[in-house]
Design a protein around this motif. Structure first.
Motif, PDB file in Angstrom:
ATOM      1  N   ALA A  11       3.102   6.180  -5.292  1.00 39.24           N
ATOM      2  CA  ALA A  11       2.957   6.362  -6.737  1.00 39.24           C
ATOM      3  C   ALA A  11       1.865   7.381  -7.063  1.00 39.24           C
ATOM      4  CB  ALA A  11       2.640   5.021  -7.402  1.00 39.24           C
ATOM      5  N   ALA A  12       0.853   7.479  -6.185  1.00 42.35           N
ATOM      6  CA  ALA A  12      -0.238   8.430  -6.403  1.00 42.35           C
ATOM      7  C   ALA A  12       0.115   9.841  -5.952  1.00 42.35           C
ATOM      8  CB  ALA A  12      -1.483   7.946  -5.659  1.00 42.35           C
ATOM      9  N   PHE A  13       1.280  10.007  -5.318  1.00 39.35           N
ATOM     10  CA  PHE A  13       1.677  11.320  -4.813  1.00 39.35           C
ATOM     11  C   PHE A  13       1.896  12.280  -5.979  1.00 39.35           C
ATOM     12  CE2 PHE A  13       4.343  14.422  -2.617  1.00 39.35           C
ATOM     13  CZ  PHE A  13       3.695  14.505  -1.395  1.00 39.35           C
ATOM     14  N   PRO A  14       1.310  13.477  -5.939  1.00 39.61           N
ATOM     15  CA  PRO A  14       1.438  14.427  -7.058  1.00 39.61           C
ATOM     16  C   PRO A  14       2.895  14.750  -7.378  1.00 39.61           C
ATOM     17  CG  PRO A  14      -0.255  15.160  -5.518  1.00 39.61           C
ATOM     18  CD  PRO A  14       0.457  14.005  -4.857  1.00 39.61           C
TER      19      PRO A  14
ATOM     20  N   TYR B  46      -7.572   3.434  -7.497  1.00 39.94           N
ATOM     21  CA  TYR B  46      -6.515   4.149  -8.205  1.00 39.94           C
ATOM     22  C   TYR B  46      -6.614   3.851  -9.705  1.00 39.94           C
ATOM     23  CZ  TYR B  46      -4.376   4.503  -3.539  1.00 39.94           C
ATOM     24  OH  TYR B  46      -4.132   4.761  -2.221  1.00 39.94           O
ATOM     25  N   PRO B  47      -7.683   4.290 -10.358  1.00 37.16           N
ATOM     26  CA  PRO B  47      -7.847   3.962 -11.787  1.00 37.16           C
ATOM     27  C   PRO B  47      -6.712   4.496 -12.649  1.00 37.16           C
ATOM     28  CG  PRO B  47      -9.414   5.656 -11.093  1.00 37.16           C
ATOM     29  CD  PRO B  47      -8.789   5.120  -9.856  1.00 37.16           C
ATOM     30  N   GLU B  48      -6.125   5.614 -12.220  1.00 37.77           N
ATOM     31  CA  GLU B  48      -5.041   6.200 -13.014  1.00 37.77           C
ATOM     32  C   GLU B  48      -3.725   5.436 -12.875  1.00 37.77           C
ATOM     33  OE1 GLU B  48      -4.590   7.943  -8.919  1.00 37.77           O
ATOM     34  OE2 GLU B  48      -6.212   7.269 -10.234  1.00 37.77           O
ATOM     35  N   LEU B  49      -3.626   4.560 -11.845  1.00 37.03           N
ATOM     36  CA  LEU B  49      -2.390   3.807 -11.609  1.00 37.03           C
ATOM     37  C   LEU B  49      -2.497   2.330 -11.990  1.00 37.03           C
ATOM     38  CD1 LEU B  49      -1.377   5.186  -8.088  1.00 37.03           C
ATOM     39  CD2 LEU B  49      -0.530   5.930 -10.318  1.00 37.03           C
TER      40      LEU B  49
ATOM     41  N   MET C  71       0.820  -1.206   0.000  1.00 35.07           N
ATOM     42  CA  MET C  71       0.000   0.000   0.000  1.00 35.07           C
ATOM     43  C   MET C  71       0.858   1.261   0.000  1.00 35.07           C
ATOM     44  SD  MET C  71      -2.990  -0.938  -0.406  1.00 35.07           S
ATOM     45  CE  MET C  71      -3.603   0.739  -0.334  1.00 35.07           C
ATOM     46  N   ASP C  72       2.021   1.212   0.653  1.00 31.72           N
ATOM     47  CA  ASP C  72       2.939   2.350   0.601  1.00 31.72           C
ATOM     48  C   ASP C  72       3.364   2.645  -0.832  1.00 31.72           C
ATOM     49  OD1 ASP C  72       2.844   2.769   3.310  1.00 31.72           O
ATOM     50  OD2 ASP C  72       4.711   1.715   3.750  1.00 31.72           O
TER      51      ASP C  72
ATOM     52  N   ARG D  62       8.394   2.157 -11.387  1.00 36.38           N
ATOM     53  CA  ARG D  62       9.241   1.420 -10.447  1.00 36.38           C
ATOM     54  C   ARG D  62       8.460   1.050  -9.198  1.00 36.38           C
ATOM     55  NH1 ARG D  62      11.750   1.733  -5.801  1.00 36.38           N
ATOM     56  NH2 ARG D  62      11.005   3.854  -5.367  1.00 36.38           N
ATOM     57  N   LEU D  63       7.749   2.015  -8.628  1.00 40.98           N
ATOM     58  CA  LEU D  63       7.003   1.767  -7.408  1.00 40.98           C
ATOM     59  C   LEU D  63       5.937   0.684  -7.584  1.00 40.98           C
ATOM     60  CD1 LEU D  63       6.563   5.448  -6.183  1.00 40.98           C
ATOM     61  CD2 LEU D  63       7.783   3.643  -4.945  1.00 40.98           C
ATOM     62  N   LEU D  64       5.380   0.606  -8.766  1.00 39.46           N
ATOM     63  CA  LEU D  64       4.271  -0.316  -9.009  1.00 39.46           C
ATOM     64  C   LEU D  64       4.721  -1.638  -9.630  1.00 39.46           C
ATOM     65  CD1 LEU D  64       1.502   2.148 -10.215  1.00 39.46           C
ATOM     66  CD2 LEU D  64       2.010   1.332  -7.913  1.00 39.46           C
ATOM     67  N   HIS D  65       6.019  -1.888  -9.637  1.00 39.10           N
ATOM     68  CA  HIS D  65       6.517  -3.182 -10.102  1.00 39.10           C
ATOM     69  C   HIS D  65       6.736  -4.084  -8.890  1.00 39.10           C
ATOM     70  CE1 HIS D  65       9.787  -5.693 -12.368  1.00 39.10           C
ATOM     71  NE2 HIS D  65       8.625  -6.329 -12.261  1.00 39.10           N
TER      72      HIS D  65
END
Length: 380
Positions: free
Chosen positions: A76-79, A120-123, A70-71, A88-91
């Protein structure tokens, strides 16, 4: 736990909790000892595994992995994050192609599709799951048709499988892999989950060290056909992942060993009680020869301990997308099946193996809550 074996026949325990009472150590004697401490994570001394990877051995490991996952999503969602950093964060990299690694990969995919895609549809499109296995294929204990089915299911779910690939190092933000062609590649990632095998706990190695001639197998404790530890006087039994047997280190094996040992200890208790009775009868001045003879015959029968025999009931694994695979022994062959129906069977089999109706109700209720309301990812 510190063993004082076999001379004193005692075991010393230490309280390692955060809040300790007035007594932090205690020693208890035993007549018979069952040693079933399991195993710990095998890191193969690969640099960075303990520092940067998440494990899946204990409950707190799973909680840590969920927090880390979750972190990664929230970071990754941080502006202002760059596209490269988001990728990288989402791999998510899972190391180990056994049932644990495969099931975890499937669960991560379900988490993404059933919950995170709406949050998080955008991620969601940037999340990538990679399963790394050093062997030529995943799930080596399953039949080839089920391995192929799993691989095709993962391909549909866009889960990458890297076989014949070895981890050389895990860094804070990447994992270093040796590819099948022996080339070295550093892959950026946000999370590494290590599910690549077991090794002996220190307490097990200490116990084996007290019987150096009989305990030479580095895989674990050598036991006889009745699960008695080799080199002892027969008062120490060992079961589960801490032993070195021809059986797979699975819950199914440990469960059958535990049930067998419970019956065996019941027989031994009757035998020991009868031995004392025979000694008392033999020492009595007015010996009842008929009763003594009958007791000796019963004692002879009780001295015959039946060896442990493992009965393989089949293998099950969840592979995500409400699908599971099953490999059952059937006559001289096997029955291999996979899909949604197998997933329902997997869940029913899981519930049936729980110890109480309370636990079955709690687990079934949790499944229903997840199905209707999604997963609970609340923070402490």
């Amino acid at each position: 736990m510190q063993s004082k074996l076999p001379v004193k026949k005692t075991v010393t325990f230490a309280d390692t909790s955060e809040i300790q009472g007035a007594v932090s150590n205690t020693t208890i004697p035993y007549d018979y000892l069952v040693f079933a401490v399991g195993a710990e994570v095998q890191t193969f001394n690969i640099p960075g595994v303990r520092e940067h990877a998440c494990f899946m051995k204990e409950l707190e490991d799973a909680e840590k992995m969920q927090r880390h996952f979750m972190d990664c999503m929230e970071s990754a969602a941080f502006p202002g994050q760059s596209t490269e950093e988001v990728k990288r964060l989402l791999h998510m990299v899972v190391v180990g192609g056994g049932p644990t690694g495969v099931e975890l990969s499937g669960e991560l995919h379900d988490f993404l599709e059933e919950d995170l895609r709406s949050w998080y549809p955008e991620l969601a499109e940037h999340v990538r799951i990679t399963l790394v296995e050093a062997l030529p294929n995943v799930l080596p204990s399953f039949s080839k048709q089920l391995i192929d089915y799993t691989e095709s299911t993962f391909k549909e779910a866009k889960i990458d499988i890297l076989t014949k690939t070895m981890v050389k190092e895990i860094k804070e933000k990447s994992v270093v892999l040796q590819m099948p062609d022996k080339s070295i590649v550093e892959v950026p990632c946000g999370l590494v989950v290590w599910a690549a095998g077991n090794t002996l706990r220190k307490v097990t190695r200490d116990l084996m060290g007290q019987f150096p001639k009989a305990q030479e197998n580095r895989r674990g404790i050598t036991v006889d056909e009745c699960l008695r530890m080799a080199g002892t006087d027969g008062s120490i039994f060992a079961v589960g992942d801490c032993t070195a047997t021809s059986y797979a280190p699975t819950a199914q094996v440990a469960s059958q060993e535990g049930a067998y040992l419970a019956r065996l200890l019941g027989q031994i208790a009757k035998r020991d009680e009868l031995e004392q009775r025979v000694e008392a009868l033999a020492a009595a001045p007015d010996v009842d020869k008929q009763e003594l003879e009958q007791s000796q015959k019963r004692l002879t029968k009780l001295n015959k301990l039946r060896p442990f025999k493992y009965s393989h009931q089949g293998s099950l694994a969840y592979i995500g997308s409400d699908k599971a695979i099953a490999d059952f022994p059937l006559f001289n062959g096997n029955l291999a099946t996979g899909g949604v129906a197998t997933f329902l069977f997997w869940r029913s089999a899981y519930l049936s193996t729980l110890f109480s109706m309370r636990n079955r109700t709690l687990v079934a209720t949790d499944w229903l809550k997840v199905k209707f309301f999604g997963r609970d990812v609340s923070r402490e």
